[in-house]
Design a protein around this motif. Sequence first.
Motif, PDB file in Angstrom:
ATOM      1  N   ASP A  84      -8.765  -6.307   6.600  1.00 24.59           N
ATOM      2  CA  ASP A  84      -7.774  -6.390   5.515  1.00 24.59           C
ATOM      3  C   ASP A  84      -8.080  -7.515   4.526  1.00 24.59           C
ATOM      4  N   ARG A 114      -8.590  -6.749   0.685  1.00 23.15           N
ATOM      5  CA  ARG A 114      -7.327  -6.486  -0.006  1.00 23.15           C
ATOM      6  C   ARG A 114      -6.616  -7.807  -0.354  1.00 23.15           C
ATOM      7  N   LYS A 142      -8.443  -9.546  -3.306  1.00 19.73           N
ATOM      8  CA  LYS A 142      -8.168  -8.901  -4.599  1.00 19.73           C
ATOM      9  C   LYS A 142      -6.761  -9.288  -5.068  1.00 19.73           C
ATOM     10  N   ASP A 174       2.710  -5.668  -3.431  1.00 19.77           N
ATOM     11  CA  ASP A 174       1.701  -5.281  -2.426  1.00 19.77           C
ATOM     12  C   ASP A 174       1.671  -6.272  -1.267  1.00 19.77           C
ATOM     13  N   TYR A 200       2.636  -5.571   2.786  1.00 22.81           N
ATOM     14  CA  TYR A 200       1.676  -5.877   3.827  1.00 22.81           C
ATOM     15  C   TYR A 200       2.272  -6.820   4.869  1.00 22.81           C
TER      16      TYR A 200
END
Length: 433
Positions: free
Chosen positions: A182, A185, A188, A223, A227
């Motif tokens: 992960d 992600r 980013k 996001d 998560y």
Amino acid sequence: MASATQATSRPIIPQHIAETVIAAKSYADDAVIYDAFKWLRGNMPLGVAEVEGFDPMWIVTRHADIREVEKNAKLFHNADFNPVLNDRASDDFTREMTGGSVSGLASLTYMDPPVHQQYRMLTANWFLPGKIGKLEDQIRVLAKQSVEHFLSFDGECDFVRDFALHYPLRVIMTLFGVPPEDEPRMLKLTQEFFGGHDPEEQRDEMKDDPVAAAKMWAAALEDFFQYFDALAEKRRAEPQDDLLTLIANSRINGAPIGRDEANGYFVAIATAGHDTTSSSVTGGMHGMIEFPENFEKVKADPAMIPGLVDEAIRWTSPVKHFMRNATQDVEVGGQLIRSMDRLMMCYPSGNRDEAVFDDPDRFDIRRSPNKHIAFGFGPHMCLGQHLAKLEMRILFEELMPHIASIELAGPPKLVEANFVGGYKSLPVRFRKA
Ligand code: HEM
């Protein structure tokens, strides 16, 4: 919210200097931004910037004045306005989304006394040197892997992309208990979270949008929340010995920490902990390339590495500012600051203040004491400072014995960001030891 700066005889900063300090793109060119800061320190260390589209604000450029403001968190709040500088349109966009607040995130940075201390206490012990020192072996394994990867480039690579960028992220995600798959992600999202003004970091659909930075920030935040919600749920069901478990199961005034507050904590640590550190590592190597006597000193004596780490952080100053606002009329540096005036704390400027640092543009690992303020000062001073320094020390300890020489293979590129910035690229050519 209340009015911003309104004193009568306040020094107004010349327009081109004010615009330079506020514009994200100035921070991609050291010569431009440090010249502006030098002019301000010498001529108007506390002056007001009046720039179209922004609230008027005091620009604080001297080391002593930044410390003076930051040491008193009751007199100077973070969060009556946005503690991160945004234009008015972006703050209005955030207010619209949140129903009136510019604090899209319930994290330490967006808190003031007495709530700030309560939340900070939840993890303060975890971040103390005695506690994180126990993580040294775990971190060293990650450092060794990163160095091995770097050496595999056999002579030429980008020091940021191929080395410095991934290691601090891996450290913080390992301590959090986030699985390695992960991490891209998370990387980013962090870059979007901080790099909203840099065209190369923007999401495609947001290019040329005047409030692109605020929109990207909001999208990245959403996001992150999704998560971490899932991960926190897992840690409540099955506690482990990691930071995520500590936060997910924390209590304030006897009640479990709220969803927004837990997520605010996760996001703050996930984001604050790596771009800053990777830029400082890169700055350390760039400093040694530009001022090679330092490279020789570290090669000859690894005991110089803690000095290298501090100087790398001072010289790079990856956090470019935080904002404060006065909660009452108060004098600082001979100027009357009115209640609800906003102030921009320019850490890179304080770290090049000639009153504190001899030959401040020079990279010199022997500075002692090195009283830089790259971690801020006072009650909000960086929670992760000991971890950042530990990570950097271990990484340089592992790296330096393996390289005999290193030089630039192209021009360094810096991020266009007036908040968290630093290196985008540092092309290097090296010889293995
Ligand atoms: C706050 C710099 C690494 C977590 C801050 C502040 C600065 C800063 C300037 C604001 C201080 C103030 O308002 O006075 C840096 C630099 C780093 C670094 C230069 C690396 C070289 C880290 C790491 C973590 C971290 C590794 C966590 C793992 C935080 C948190 C805050 C913070 C949670 C908010 C503290 C508060 O408001 O009480 N950092 N940081 N930082 N930093 Fe760092």
